[in-house]
Design a protein around this motif. Sequence first.
Motif, PDB file in Angstrom:
ATOM      1  N   ALA A 264      18.258  69.933   1.191  1.00 18.70           N
ATOM      2  CA  ALA A 264      18.386  71.290   1.715  1.00 18.70           C
ATOM      3  C   ALA A 264      18.090  71.369   3.204  1.00 18.70           C
ATOM      4  CB  ALA A 264      17.464  72.234   0.943  1.00 18.70           C
ATOM      5  N   PHE A 265      17.067  70.687   3.656  1.00 19.13           N
ATOM      6  CA  PHE A 265      16.682  70.767   5.068  1.00 19.13           C
ATOM      7  C   PHE A 265      16.707  69.398   5.737  1.00 19.13           C
ATOM      8  CE2 PHE A 265      14.987  74.744   3.391  1.00 19.13           C
ATOM      9  CZ  PHE A 265      15.485  75.636   4.341  1.00 19.13           C
ATOM     10  N   LEU A 266      17.675  68.581   5.348  1.00 21.88           N
ATOM     11  CA  LEU A 266      17.870  67.271   5.954  1.00 21.88           C
ATOM     12  C   LEU A 266      18.086  67.441   7.459  1.00 21.88           C
ATOM     13  CD1 LEU A 266      18.140  64.286   4.948  1.00 21.88           C
ATOM     14  CD2 LEU A 266      20.616  64.632   5.033  1.00 21.88           C
ATOM     15  N   PRO A 267      17.293  66.787   8.297  1.00 23.77           N
ATOM     16  CA  PRO A 267      17.399  66.989   9.751  1.00 23.77           C
ATOM     17  C   PRO A 267      18.763  66.663  10.337  1.00 23.77           C
ATOM     18  CG  PRO A 267      15.315  65.939   9.207  1.00 23.77           C
ATOM     19  CD  PRO A 267      16.118  65.954   7.941  1.00 23.77           C
ATOM     20  N   ILE A 268      19.551  65.810   9.678  1.00 25.20           N
ATOM     21  CA  ILE A 268      20.849  65.442  10.225  1.00 25.20           C
ATOM     22  C   ILE A 268      21.981  66.289   9.636  1.00 25.20           C
ATOM     23  CG2 ILE A 268      20.159  63.080  10.748  1.00 25.20           C
ATOM     24  CD1 ILE A 268      21.658  62.188   8.229  1.00 25.20           C
ATOM     25  N   ASN A 269      21.647  67.422   9.032  1.00 20.25           N
ATOM     26  CA  ASN A 269      22.682  68.315   8.511  1.00 20.25           C
ATOM     27  C   ASN A 269      23.650  68.670   9.634  1.00 20.25           C
ATOM     28  OD1 ASN A 269      24.097  70.826   7.812  1.00 20.25           O
ATOM     29  ND2 ASN A 269      22.717  70.921   6.065  1.00 20.25           N
TER      30      ASN A 269
ATOM     31  N   ASP B 243      27.120  78.977  29.840  1.00 18.34           N
ATOM     32  CA  ASP B 243      26.605  79.548  31.089  1.00 18.34           C
ATOM     33  C   ASP B 243      26.101  78.474  32.047  1.00 18.34           C
ATOM     34  OD1 ASP B 243      27.198  82.011  30.099  1.00 18.34           O
ATOM     35  OD2 ASP B 243      25.128  82.600  29.656  1.00 18.34           O
ATOM     36  N   ARG B 244      25.592  77.376  31.505  1.00 19.96           N
ATOM     37  CA  ARG B 244      25.049  76.311  32.347  1.00 19.96           C
ATOM     38  C   ARG B 244      26.093  75.253  32.701  1.00 19.96           C
ATOM     39  NH1 ARG B 244      19.055  75.668  29.427  1.00 19.96           N
ATOM     40  NH2 ARG B 244      18.587  77.914  29.490  1.00 19.96           N
ATOM     41  N   GLY B 245      27.312  75.454  32.260  1.00 16.69           N
ATOM     42  CA  GLY B 245      28.417  74.598  32.659  1.00 16.69           C
ATOM     43  C   GLY B 245      28.520  73.266  31.937  1.00 16.69           C
ATOM     44  N   TYR B 246      27.805  73.100  30.831  1.00 15.58           N
ATOM     45  CA  TYR B 246      27.887  71.827  30.106  1.00 15.58           C
ATOM     46  C   TYR B 246      29.169  71.725  29.284  1.00 15.58           C
ATOM     47  CZ  TYR B 246      22.992  71.347  31.427  1.00 15.58           C
ATOM     48  OH  TYR B 246      21.834  71.250  32.147  1.00 15.58           O
ATOM     49  N   LEU B 247      29.645  72.855  28.755  1.00 19.23           N
ATOM     50  CA  LEU B 247      30.898  72.892  28.007  1.00 19.23           C
ATOM     51  C   LEU B 247      31.734  74.070  28.494  1.00 19.23           C
ATOM     52  CD1 LEU B 247      29.746  72.211  24.310  1.00 19.23           C
ATOM     53  CD2 LEU B 247      30.641  70.571  25.960  1.00 19.23           C
ATOM     54  N   ASP B 248      33.049  73.931  28.370  1.00 18.57           N
ATOM     55  CA  ASP B 248      33.953  75.004  28.760  1.00 18.57           C
ATOM     56  C   ASP B 248      34.171  76.006  27.642  1.00 18.57           C
ATOM     57  OD1 ASP B 248      34.319  73.831  31.258  1.00 18.57           O
ATOM     58  OD2 ASP B 248      35.963  72.571  30.521  1.00 18.57           O
ATOM     59  N   TYR B 249      33.748  75.661  26.441  1.00 18.49           N
ATOM     60  CA  TYR B 249      33.922  76.543  25.295  1.00 18.49           C
ATOM     61  C   TYR B 249      32.650  76.478  24.467  1.00 18.49           C
ATOM     62  CZ  TYR B 249      35.009  71.960  23.359  1.00 18.49           C
ATOM     63  OH  TYR B 249      34.963  70.624  23.018  1.00 18.49           O
ATOM     64  N   SER B 250      32.400  77.497  23.671  1.00 22.96           N
ATOM     65  CA  SER B 250      31.151  77.567  22.919  1.00 22.96           C
ATOM     66  C   SER B 250      31.372  77.288  21.445  1.00 22.96           C
ATOM     67  CB  SER B 250      30.500  78.946  23.077  1.00 22.96           C
ATOM     68  OG  SER B 250      31.303  79.941  22.487  1.00 22.96           O
ATOM     69  N   PHE B 251      30.343  76.702  20.828  1.00 24.37           N
ATOM     70  CA  PHE B 251      30.249  76.595  19.383  1.00 24.37           C
ATOM     71  C   PHE B 251      29.073  77.472  18.978  1.00 24.37           C
ATOM     72  CE2 PHE B 251      32.952  73.055  20.052  1.00 24.37           C
ATOM     73  CZ  PHE B 251      33.525  72.715  18.834  1.00 24.37           C
ATOM     74  N   THR B 252      29.139  78.046  17.794  1.00 21.07           N
ATOM     75  CA  THR B 252      28.083  78.978  17.405  1.00 21.07           C
ATOM     76  C   THR B 252      26.723  78.316  17.247  1.00 21.07           C
ATOM     77  OG1 THR B 252      28.746  78.686  15.099  1.00 21.07           O
ATOM     78  CG2 THR B 252      29.666  80.579  16.276  1.00 21.07           C
ATOM     79  N   HIS B 253      26.710  77.016  16.958  1.00 20.51           N
ATOM     80  CA  HIS B 253      25.449  76.300  16.801  1.00 20.51           C
ATOM     81  C   HIS B 253      25.719  74.804  16.987  1.00 20.51           C
ATOM     82  CE1 HIS B 253      26.624  75.014  12.683  1.00 20.51           C
ATOM     83  NE2 HIS B 253      27.157  76.218  12.592  1.00 20.51           N
ATOM     84  N   PRO B 254      24.666  73.985  17.141  1.00 17.96           N
ATOM     85  CA  PRO B 254      24.850  72.553  17.446  1.00 17.96           C
ATOM     86  C   PRO B 254      25.320  71.682  16.283  1.00 17.96           C
ATOM     87  CG  PRO B 254      22.747  73.356  18.300  1.00 17.96           C
ATOM     88  CD  PRO B 254      23.269  74.409  17.374  1.00 17.96           C
ATOM     89  N   HIS B 255      25.403  72.220  15.067  1.00 19.03           N
ATOM     90  CA  HIS B 255      25.835  71.427  13.913  1.00 19.03           C
ATOM     91  C   HIS B 255      24.948  70.191  13.711  1.00 19.03           C
ATOM     92  CE1 HIS B 255      29.593  73.586  12.984  1.00 19.03           C
ATOM     93  NE2 HIS B 255      29.627  73.825  14.277  1.00 19.03           N
ATOM     94  N   PHE B 256      23.644  70.381  13.830  1.00 16.85           N
ATOM     95  CA  PHE B 256      22.678  69.283  13.636  1.00 16.85           C
ATOM     96  C   PHE B 256      21.307  69.939  13.554  1.00 16.85           C
ATOM     97  CE2 PHE B 256      22.302  64.576  14.334  1.00 16.85           C
ATOM     98  CZ  PHE B 256      20.935  64.478  14.145  1.00 16.85           C
ATOM     99  N   PHE B 257      20.733  70.002  12.351  1.00 17.59           N
ATOM    100  CA  PHE B 257      19.492  70.749  12.157  1.00 17.59           C
ATOM    101  C   PHE B 257      18.402  70.354  13.153  1.00 17.59           C
ATOM    102  CE2 PHE B 257      19.576  72.403   7.476  1.00 17.59           C
ATOM    103  CZ  PHE B 257      20.625  73.225   7.806  1.00 17.59           C
TER     104      PHE B 257
END
Length: 417
Positions: free
Chosen positions: A377-382, A317-331
Amino acid sequence: MIDQSNVRLPMFQELRAQPGAWAILILIFLALLLLPFGRAFNLPLGLLAIVGLYFLVTKPRWVWGKDPLRWGLLFLLALWLPQWWSLLNAVEPAAATRTLILTPLYGLVLIAVVHAAEQIKSQAVVLYLVLAVALLWSFDGIIQFLFEANLLGYPYNGSQITGMFYPNRSLGIVLAHLLPLIFEAVRRLMLQQRGWLLLLLPIFVAIVLSGTRYAMFVSLLAIGIYTLYLFWLYRWSWRWLLGLFAGGLLVVAATLIVSEQTRERVFMLQHLTSLDREGMDQAFANRGTVWWGAWQVAKDDWQLGVGPRGYDQAVVDRGYLDYSFTHPHFFGLEVLVSTGLAGLVLYLSFYLLWLRYLSRSRNGPVGMAVMLTVLLAFLPINAHWSIYASFTHGVMWTIIALALVVLVAGSPERGQE
């Protein structure tokens, strides 16, 4: 010097003595067994949450007085409380509210299993059953690779084994996060006969054949930390350490040789040498672009965030990407995007405090295995899952619940103290 006496499984009379506690442990193992089958694991976890709520209401002092449990609950609160203020700015209010409601239920699960673990000596039971489940999944995945179908008839997709998790590609990453408990189970068996070390072979092969690069990274981290710990604990010679390292390399090399698809996915990591977004995209399946978009959204709403599960809509919606990913893939980045800077600070602070507590507890190899479980389990760089997804929570909190059972149940091995 650690006593090398056998760790015996509980006798039938012990099962009859604590039927309620064993019923709780059966439920958490049922959740583990059901992880490959969609959302089925939610049923045993839901039953455990009801039991945990009962203990929270009737024994609040016990709940907050039990150190291993208290630190797990504090970390969960650190993830949960920021979700409240993020609702004020949530891009997807319905999804954010659903996450807000579900998150504390996993704390109730921890309460139930820790209470059960206090009543019975089940360290060995938990460890050996985790190992058995991991071996079942691993052999099933290898069969799928060799014969184009696994034991349940699920087909090989031609690039990554999925085993019982079909069509989900989570086999490798779930096995990787179970490795600390698997290592502890094998270590105990090796006190009787070193040949038990070979049990790790099919598990490592399955992780590599799963083709998930983050699973391989988690595995290398687990192997490195745990091996160095045992090297210090047992005063191994450098020859023994180098022999293990060489053996591991041979396993990985042989697996890559027989799987061209996995080999190609691993070799894509060479693009990281370019140190730019394009290189990250090639190495991590467009992760560089996803992370860049998430950073732009995070800068816009660093105070409150956009709420859990709001990234995919906000970034488009903010125009940063033309397509969406469900999440950022980085905890870590996802927490920043979802709950703002304060949410990130709480997450990192209580993650480190939990690890600090576990590192200072005198529980020998068991304590190391549990600490390593929490760390992974909760590694921030997951870079694989969403930290707010219900499946991620189901996997991670089930594994952590099993780890806490191992930590709390029974007493350390004789001579370990």
